[in-house]
Motif scaffolding. Structure first.
Motif, PDB file in Angstrom:
ATOM      1  N   VAL A 250      -2.761  11.547  -4.868  1.00 56.73           N
ATOM      2  CA  VAL A 250      -3.663  11.674  -6.020  1.00 56.73           C
ATOM      3  C   VAL A 250      -4.478  12.972  -6.004  1.00 56.73           C
ATOM      4  O   VAL A 250      -4.553  13.667  -7.016  1.00 56.73           O
ATOM      5  N   PRO A 251      -5.122  13.362  -4.877  1.00 52.75           N
ATOM      6  CA  PRO A 251      -5.905  14.604  -4.904  1.00 52.75           C
ATOM      7  C   PRO A 251      -5.061  15.827  -5.245  1.00 52.75           C
ATOM      8  O   PRO A 251      -5.489  16.695  -6.023  1.00 52.75           O
ATOM      9  N   LEU A 252      -3.851  15.905  -4.670  1.00 52.66           N
ATOM     10  CA  LEU A 252      -2.992  17.043  -4.974  1.00 52.66           C
ATOM     11  C   LEU A 252      -2.550  17.010  -6.436  1.00 52.66           C
ATOM     12  O   LEU A 252      -2.491  18.043  -7.098  1.00 52.66           O
ATOM     13  N   ALA A 253      -2.251  15.806  -6.930  1.00 57.89           N
ATOM     14  CA  ALA A 253      -1.851  15.681  -8.332  1.00 57.89           C
ATOM     15  C   ALA A 253      -2.973  16.172  -9.254  1.00 57.89           C
ATOM     16  O   ALA A 253      -2.734  16.846 -10.260  1.00 57.89           O
TER      17      ALA A 253
ATOM     18  N   CYS B 229       1.322   9.712 -12.663  1.00 56.96           N
ATOM     19  CA  CYS B 229       0.081   9.082 -13.118  1.00 56.96           C
ATOM     20  C   CYS B 229       0.348   7.647 -13.578  1.00 56.96           C
ATOM     21  O   CYS B 229      -0.407   6.726 -13.254  1.00 56.96           O
ATOM     22  N   ALA B 230       1.434   7.451 -14.347  1.00 59.39           N
ATOM     23  CA  ALA B 230       1.775   6.109 -14.826  1.00 59.39           C
ATOM     24  C   ALA B 230       2.048   5.172 -13.657  1.00 59.39           C
ATOM     25  O   ALA B 230       1.572   4.024 -13.628  1.00 59.39           O
ATOM     26  N   ASN B 231       2.813   5.665 -12.648  1.00 58.76           N
ATOM     27  CA  ASN B 231       3.099   4.844 -11.471  1.00 58.76           C
ATOM     28  C   ASN B 231       1.835   4.545 -10.675  1.00 58.76           C
ATOM     29  O   ASN B 231       1.658   3.442 -10.160  1.00 58.76           O
ATOM     30  N   ALA B 232       0.963   5.551 -10.598  1.00 59.04           N
ATOM     31  CA  ALA B 232      -0.275   5.371  -9.831  1.00 59.04           C
ATOM     32  C   ALA B 232      -1.169   4.310 -10.472  1.00 59.04           C
ATOM     33  O   ALA B 232      -1.749   3.475  -9.771  1.00 59.04           O
TER      34      ALA B 232
ATOM     35  N   LEU C 136      -3.923   0.790  -5.891  1.00 62.43           N
ATOM     36  CA  LEU C 136      -4.520   1.908  -5.163  1.00 62.43           C
ATOM     37  C   LEU C 136      -5.675   1.421  -4.297  1.00 62.43           C
ATOM     38  O   LEU C 136      -6.430   0.529  -4.685  1.00 62.43           O
ATOM     39  N   LYS C 137      -5.821   2.051  -3.132  1.00 62.55           N
ATOM     40  CA  LYS C 137      -6.905   1.687  -2.231  1.00 62.55           C
ATOM     41  C   LYS C 137      -8.111   2.611  -2.383  1.00 62.55           C
ATOM     42  O   LYS C 137      -9.254   2.155  -2.305  1.00 62.55           O
ATOM     43  N   ASP C 138      -7.836   3.892  -2.564  1.00 62.87           N
ATOM     44  CA  ASP C 138      -8.922   4.873  -2.550  1.00 62.87           C
ATOM     45  C   ASP C 138      -9.368   5.315  -3.944  1.00 62.87           C
ATOM     46  O   ASP C 138     -10.423   5.942  -4.085  1.00 62.87           O
ATOM     47  N   PHE C 139      -8.566   5.023  -4.966  1.00 60.48           N
ATOM     48  CA  PHE C 139      -8.887   5.502  -6.308  1.00 60.48           C
ATOM     49  C   PHE C 139      -8.688   4.380  -7.321  1.00 60.48           C
ATOM     50  O   PHE C 139      -7.837   3.507  -7.148  1.00 60.48           O
ATOM     51  N   SER C 140      -9.477   4.446  -8.387  1.00 58.96           N
ATOM     52  CA  SER C 140      -9.303   3.492  -9.487  1.00 58.96           C
ATOM     53  C   SER C 140      -8.364   4.092 -10.527  1.00 58.96           C
ATOM     54  O   SER C 140      -8.114   5.307 -10.546  1.00 58.96           O
ATOM     55  N   ALA C 141      -7.861   3.242 -11.402  1.00 59.99           N
ATOM     56  CA  ALA C 141      -7.002   3.722 -12.484  1.00 59.99           C
ATOM     57  C   ALA C 141      -7.763   4.689 -13.386  1.00 59.99           C
ATOM     58  O   ALA C 141      -7.200   5.665 -13.888  1.00 59.99           O
TER      59      ALA C 141
END
Length: 562
Positions: A81-84, A122-125, A130-135
């Motif tokens: 996520v951070p890199l994305a 993003c859609a898959n995420a 997720l543990k560290d980030f919310s949708a």
């Protein structure tokens, strides 16, 4: 420029190499390398676009969730996520450079591919646990800059066709926006801006229109400012999408206007006039385009969506506010005129969208049935106004734009109307129960006249409009008179109405049926009514009785003639 680009490429090559190596390690390593590249070599001008697009091409292959051989990716979605987010912002940072000049189609292909991959990630995420980030964080940090970048790519493309890669990215973006959580308001704003840019490319817009409309229709339920969606609908309608698209647009737009609260004026009528004007503009654009397809039931759709009731309630609320003088002292004469014009436009739009012909047919059907009992929610009762005698009352509920009563009796056409009126005693019942048409004809509703006609037609059961009262001081009309030509009625329908032309000198028959050029006069509700008396502005002239108080406000003296 070519030499400058070569120089920059040489200077940045170590960073690009470091990024490629970092990709083989962990997402954190790649993120660090990318951050160093962005910090030391920001994408600020056109000379850097080639380097930037090369990097974008590498990013396009980095967000697959499995290796090429099908084995699972050792890094979790959370890790990426951070890199994305950094990659998405890198794409967005390159837009100003793209806007500065023309570039090969390959650049747009790389940009679009990168964006499509990121939106797919993003859609898959957002679908993952997720543990560290919310949708919402994924939507804000990854999807939002991607959508804004797509907007920039489309603007920079100029006359170039966006291509299949861009359409794939757009397809992914729409999917992500549809599934984004309610708190992703910046994403919704970015999507609306993207659609506004798409209106400059009608073919692209038409290809994705159904899905875009479905997204726009969900704005209020997600807590997003629905007015934003209305502006986008306005931009779409300006492209004249065609009759086939108008029905789909209407299905989403009409409920959105109501949900957006454009016509909720009870608290701050004057402050919300901007919303009212936008809604009226949208309704007019929609109506004009619908005229190309006669089979579009838009008036029925507007009624079902609550447009008619909401518009009627807003109109009477604005009328009451102006009549009571509840307008800021800071308002100038020009502001007051603007309010008046808005009210007039509201009245015009209301009766352009009310299917008056259909509403009136209910009266015709009632008269034709010969049952002699009204099925309309109207009763004659002692008026709530002191000294007014009897009045018309709505029993239960009726919507705005409903036909409530008909003025029946003898019709004195314009050729002899003035002669007849001159013979009427001011103290007679005929003087109190006579209305004048625009063409100079009179409809006489005295007891004698109505009984004479009932002897010919039977008891129609249609409430007599002459029983309606003028509003007392401090109250505004909730209905008005509507004058309509009989040209839309069949001969049988005209014959069934309790109205006859009075022809004492033309024929052996004293009474003649109505002709196509004759008119009928009836009462139409301006707003939804519930268990209350019907009031219409008499708009009387000449010597007035003491009890008569002139109506103030935009609706004073209003009568619709069609």
């Amino acid at each position: 420029r070519r030499r400058t680009a070569d120089f920059i490429m040489a200077a940045e090559r170590p960073y690009l190499k470091a990024f490629e190596e970092a990709q083989k390690g962990s997402p954190e390593d790649a993120a660090d390398a990318l951050e160093a590249l962005r910090a030391d070599f920001p994408v600020t001008d056109a000379t850097r676009v080639e380097v930037w697009s090369s990097l974008a091409g590498m990013l396009a292959t980095f967000f697959e969730l499995s290796d090429s051989d099908g084995s699972s990716d050792p890094h979790s979605v959370d890790d990426r996520v951070p890199l994305a987010s950094q990659a998405a912002n890198l794409l967005l940072e390159g837009v100003p450079g793209l806007l500065q000049g023309e570039f090969p189609a390959e650049v747009f292909v790389l940009c679009s591919q990168s964006t499509a991959k990121l939106m797919g990630f993003c859609a898959n995420a957002m679908d993952s646990e997720l543990k560290d980030f919310s949708a919402g964080e994924v939507a804000l940090g990854v999807a939002t800059p991607c959508v804004l970048a797509l907007q920039g790519f489309l603007a920079a493309a100029g006359e170039q066709q966006p291509g299949d890669e861009f359409e794939e990215a757009l397809d992914q973006a729409i999917h992500v926006v549809q599934s984004a959580p309610a708190e992703a308001e910046q994403l919704w704003h970015g999507f609306c801006e993207l659609v506004s840019v798409m209106t400059a490319r009608p073919e692209l817009l038409r290809k994705f229109l159904d899905r875009i409309l479905a997204v726009l229709a969900t704005l209020p339920s997600r807590g997003t400012n629905a007015q934003l969606g209305l502006f986008v609908f306005d931009a779409i309608l300006k492209t004249e999408p065609g009759v086939d698209a108008v029905k789909g647009i209407a299905e989403r737009l009409l409920p959105l206007i109501v949900q957006a609260g454009c016509f909720q004026l009870r608290d701050n009528p004057i402050e919300k006039l901007g919303d009212v004007r936008l809604a009226l503009q949208l309704l007019e654009r929609l109506r004009l385009q619908s005229l190309q397809g006669a089979d579009l039931p838009l008036k029925q759709s507007a009624r079902s969506a609550g447009i008619i009731d909401a518009l009627g309630a807003a109109l009477t609320a604005l009328d009451a506010t102006v009549a009571a003088g509840d307008v800021s002292e800071a308002d100038t004469e020009a502001d007051t005129m603007a309010v008046q014009r808005t009210a007039e436009q509201m009245l015009q739009v209301l009766f352009l969208w009310v299917d008056i012909s259909k509403e009136f047919q209910s009266l015709v059907a009632l008269a034709s049935s010969g049952e002699g009992e009204s099925t309309l929610p109207i009763e004659v009762r002692p008026s709530s106004v002191d000294g007014a005698g009897k009045g018309l009352f709505v029993v239960g509920k009726c919507p705005a734009g409903a036909v409530l009563a008909l003025y029946h009796g003898r019709l004195h056409d314009s050729s002899r109307a003035e002669e007849w009126w001159a013979s009427v005693s001011p103290e007679s019942e005929a003087a109190s129960y006579t209305a004048k048409y625009q063409d100079g004809s009179f409809i006489e509703g005295s007891t004698d006249a109505r009984q004479a006609i009932a002897g010919l037609t039977g008891d129609s059961g249609i409430p007599f409009a002459g029983m309606v009262n003028h509003p007392p001081e401090g109250q505004q009309p909730n209905s008005l008179f509507y004058e309509m030509k009989c040209s839309s009625l069949s001969e049988d329908a005209r014959d069934a109405l309790p109205i006859r032309r009075f022809c004492p000198k033309e024929s052996q028959y004293l009474y003649q049926p109505l002709r196509e050029q004759d008119s009928v006069l009836f009462i139409v509700s301006l707003r939804p009514l519930e268990d209350e008396e019907v009031f219409v502005d008499y708009a009387a002239v000449g010597s007035l009785p003491e009890w008569y108080k002139r109506v103030k406000g935009p609706l004073a003296g209003r009568k619709i003639v069609s």
